[in-house]
Motif scaffolding. Structure first.
Motif, mmCIF file in Angstrom:
data_model
loop_
_atom_site.group_PDB
_atom_site.id
_atom_site.type_symbol
_atom_site.label_atom_id
_atom_site.label_comp_id
_atom_site.label_asym_id
_atom_site.label_seq_id
_atom_site.Cartn_x
_atom_site.Cartn_y
_atom_site.Cartn_z
ATOM 1 N N HIS A 289 0.875 -1.166 0.000
ATOM 2 C CA HIS A 289 0.000 0.000 0.000
ATOM 3 C C HIS A 289 0.915 1.219 0.000
ATOM 4 O O HIS A 289 1.714 1.393 0.905
ATOM 5 N N ASP B 64 -5.046 3.427 17.890
ATOM 6 C CA ASP B 64 -4.794 2.480 16.800
ATOM 7 C C ASP B 64 -6.169 2.073 16.290
ATOM 8 O O ASP B 64 -7.128 1.977 17.058
ATOM 9 N N THR B 65 -6.263 1.821 14.987
ATOM 10 C CA THR B 65 -7.595 1.635 14.410
ATOM 11 C C THR B 65 -8.125 0.215 14.551
ATOM 12 O O THR B 65 -9.305 -0.025 14.341
ATOM 13 N N GLY B 66 -7.254 -0.736 14.868
ATOM 14 C CA GLY B 66 -7.749 -2.037 15.310
ATOM 15 C C GLY B 66 -7.857 -3.134 14.288
ATOM 16 O O GLY B 66 -7.974 -4.297 14.662
ATOM 17 N N GLU B 67 -7.816 -2.815 13.003
ATOM 18 C CA GLU B 67 -8.049 -3.896 12.037
ATOM 19 C C GLU B 67 -6.894 -4.884 11.951
ATOM 20 O O GLU B 67 -7.031 -5.939 11.331
ATOM 21 N N GLN C 145 -3.716 -6.568 4.853
ATOM 22 C CA GLN C 145 -4.405 -5.851 5.935
ATOM 23 C C GLN C 145 -3.378 -5.105 6.811
ATOM 24 O O GLN C 145 -3.670 -4.023 7.319
ATOM 25 N N VAL D 262 -2.259 -1.973 4.728
ATOM 26 C CA VAL D 262 -3.336 -0.970 4.752
ATOM 27 C C VAL D 262 -3.436 -0.334 6.131
ATOM 28 O O VAL D 262 -3.597 0.888 6.268
ATOM 29 N N ILE E 282 -0.679 2.428 6.528
ATOM 30 C CA ILE E 282 -0.971 3.692 5.827
ATOM 31 C C ILE E 282 -2.147 4.397 6.497
ATOM 32 O O ILE E 282 -2.130 5.612 6.712
ATOM 33 N N ARG E 283 -3.154 3.647 6.855
ATOM 34 C CA ARG E 283 -4.350 4.251 7.428
ATOM 35 C C ARG E 283 -4.032 4.930 8.755
ATOM 36 O O ARG E 283 -4.527 6.022 9.038
ATOM 37 N N ARG F 248 -4.204 8.823 9.735
ATOM 38 C CA ARG F 248 -4.952 9.250 10.923
ATOM 39 C C ARG F 248 -4.102 10.192 11.780
ATOM 40 O O ARG F 248 -4.560 11.260 12.209
ATOM 41 N N PHE G 130 -3.789 13.727 10.360
ATOM 42 C CA PHE G 130 -5.003 14.518 10.131
ATOM 43 C C PHE G 130 -4.778 15.977 10.566
ATOM 44 O O PHE G 130 -4.336 16.242 11.680
ATOM 45 N N VAL H 184 -4.276 12.789 2.058
ATOM 46 C CA VAL H 184 -3.874 11.796 1.060
ATOM 47 C C VAL H 184 -4.076 12.401 -0.331
ATOM 48 O O VAL H 184 -5.163 12.865 -0.661
ATOM 49 N N SER I 34 -3.313 7.120 -3.560
ATOM 50 C CA SER I 34 -2.894 5.897 -2.880
ATOM 51 C C SER I 34 -3.062 4.727 -3.828
ATOM 52 O O SER I 34 -3.925 4.754 -4.718
#
Lengths: 432, 432
Positions: free
Chosen positions: A75, A125-128, A197, A200, A203-204, A208, A211, A216, A219
């Motif tokens: 990514h 952290d976004t968790g995925e 995953q 991604v 980068i995500r 974040r 921000f 972005v 991508s």
């Protein structure tokens, strides 16, 4: 070496941390840690395919993600800086360095983690990626020419006098049909991993964290590597169905890496901060695969100059045999003069070689009822003026493959050297 | 069962065939075959991560790719038929059936293979999957409402009188912001595999075979599965960072599969051909992940109705505990009335359940400087009128998550039953 697997890292802690408070997976995490042998393990969670749990250190003389054995998935993101504040830009690079250091260890982007913070605050952290191992993640940063000077030539962040001479917008090449929304950028981040995953997620979370400071610009996901950066890797295939990257610069050629990849201390008096770094070229190359698929096998092989099956040059031998450009065929040389392998060969470019790190992509469909597919080309070179631009010009003008290609994105960045402990990426640009 | 791994398949021949004439890899192919034990093996080629070499038979009572354990990667394509000829359409379905049968075994799309044909003819396989195992590939076909009748209601291929009553363009739901270029289609193909290159190879070769008869209308890559269709699988996470698909219909619940997934012989007198098939719903659901990432953890959990860490309902227990919608909290029930888990729960929809098979996607960036990312929702249901539309209406009207979602693509297809040996997919629609 930056790219050495680091089995001495606290793997168990890493596993437990990303899995965090997730009930019932602590045992699985322990298993994964126990299986971590000689820098590689086949971690298995449920039916998920085994994944590399390699962790590559973010810190070192050079950035990881260049000579690191090319991971399977990509990514890549380019960002524009939306603030005029030098202090905010530096704070971002500091925060990005900290988060990248953590994520490449398999830790959450921030100390609180995805689920352990206060319930009245956003998680850091976004968790995925909870439950996923480091997956060989590398994060590689670069600075675009527009970070140094805006379109009017004004110094944006007090670094214009340090802009490397070679860090300019790439020239327009024949057959470039660039989409500005897929080109250029003030900053770039290349995230490579063996699990998409995880790439991604990296980068995500950097987006974040950025921000309010960056947005972005574009991508790109790549689903399949098209290069080898280590002799330990097999050569994969691009969407023409051919092996790609056979003659790549590889980590096991230290002299070639020094000569062709890393910027030297004396290369550019204005840009001493870039010594030990590299130039990062990206080209989004759409392939007209529907047209390609209707070409006879012999024609395809003539365009490439190699056999489709083994990847051997048409002059014979095996994949890694040197092509013989003089060997006569029934009409002219057996490797046609406009064959890709000849047009870009170092013999015709003062010996210049690139370290390529591209990926196959498919981004939906095009208006003609075909797939929007091709190669997201990435190369790291010591100097684009000698190692990329002349070769790209030759290719655009003479390469038989060009009939099946359309370049829709283009960018050039300077990838600084690695950050030592306590440093942030690019620190020498701002503070030396 | 269609989805049973078939270790009795000629694995060695398969490996050798795809590898074709590739010098030096025959030994590796032999190794892969030798390692094929109990329907699963960790095949290793060079440094590539181990991949499942499962092969799922294309033939059977039901199509594979529905109750098959959800693979890691997706390439989905919708096609429009560009011919008016019924004979050409049937010939395409015959050719697609043959190619799908081959590719799911790990064979090239056509008998000649990528490199073994005459050099003056186009190869009948595109070659980018040479050396890759079957990778659990499944290929699932569907027929859209527009295959039966054009926009003026005219019978296109002599099958209008067999159009199932439930196979209509889905209604416009609140908050739908559909892009017609990402919606609808005459035919669809879902290719799932544990290696994205194998899934892309499948779609690309079907498109190649269909040249002149069909054109790609839209196509979608998914990089990470968001559902479990087998109790043997762990629950993955979507891009909200939450576990997704906990309450999915699973293959190990045969009564639920019969009741909720397969169309019954008596369901629709006009569409007896669809018995043993299913309806396939796709929804491209963009997530406003940048906005989501700024929401406090407690709010995120309230929107979903589950904890982020374990996926347990907010009423307590473990991931698979039944939610208690009556349990009081400090303000109203502890699971809010607009929580996603409640709004779509079978208790409020006459017990209707779906078999979901969605994937995470990231397709570049959006004009706001964020990622174009979300969930490509796929569900298989026995009847969209009872099992999808009411639930989607409830969600669009009441679900707290909707503030973070925008639906940009939508389609409904009828997935026919499986093709027996000698049959082509959908044969009963044309010939019964």
């Amino acid at each position: 070496m930056t790219e050495t697997p680091t089995p001495e890292q606290p793997t168990q802690k890493r596993g437990l941390s990303r899995r965090g408070l997730v009930g019932g997976t602590a045992a699985a995490a322990g298993l994964a840690a126990g299986a971590f042998v000689a820098g590689r393990a086949t971690a298995s969670e449920g039916d998920a395919p085994a994944r590399r749990t390699d962790a590559f250190s973010f810190r070192g003389e050079h950035q990881a993600g260049i000579t690191t054995p090319a991971q399977d998935r990509l990514h890549f993101a380019a960002f524009d800086v939306t603030t005029g504040s030098r202090a905010q830009l530096i704070a971002l690079l500091q925060a990005w360095t900290e988060a990248a250091d953590r994520m490449t260890r398999g830790l959450p982007a921030g100390e609180g983690g995805p689920t352990e913070g206060a319930s009245n605050l956003p998680p850091d952290d976004t968790g995925e990626a909870i439950g996923l191992p480091a997956s060989g993640l590398t994060i590689t940063f670069g600075f675009g020419p527009s970070l140094f000077r805006d379109e009017q030539g004004r110094d944006r962040f007090g670094i214009a006098d340090r802009q490397p001479a070679a860090l300019r917008t790439l020239p327009h090449f024949p057959a470039d049909m660039l989409d500005p929304e897929r080109s250029y950028g003030d900053l770039c981040v290349q995230a490579c991993a063996d699990d998409p995953q995880v790439a991604v997620h990296a980068i995500r979370n950097l987006a974040r964290i950025g921000f309010g400071t960056v947005a972005v610009r574009w991508s790109q996901l790549g689903f399949g590597r098209t290069s080898t950066t280590s002799t330990s890797q097999s050569t994969p295939r691009n969407l023409f169905g051919f092996k790609d990257g056979t003659a790549n610069v590889k980590a096991e050629e230290p002299a070639a890496v020094e000569k062709h990849v890393w910027v030297g201390a004396e290369d550019d008096a204005k840009a001493a901060w870039l010594a030990g770094g590299s130039y990062l070229v990206t080209r989004r190359i759409n392939m007209h695969i529907e047209t390609w698929d209707r070409q006879p096998l012999g024609d395809q092989e003539g365009f490439v100059g190699r056999t489709k099956a083994s990847g051997a040059p048409l002059s014979g031998g095996q994949e890694h045999s040197e092509p013989d450009f003089e060997m006569p065929g029934s009409e002219g040389p057996v490797i046609p003069v406009d064959a890709h392998v000849r047009v870009v060969h170092p013999d015709f470019h003062q010996g210049a070689r690139m370290l390529r790190r591209g990926y196959n992509f498919v981004d939906g469909s095009n208006p003609l009822g075909g797939l929007d597919a091709g190669l997201f080309f990435i190369a790291f070179v010591r100097d684009p003026d000698t190692h990329f631009i002349p070769i790209q010009n030759a290719m655009a003008k003479s390469d038989a493959l060009m009939e099946y290609l359309k370049v829709t994105g283009s960018a050039l960045f300077a990838a600084p050297p690695g950050a030592a402990a306590g440093e942030y990426v690019g620190q020498a640009l701002f503070e030396a």
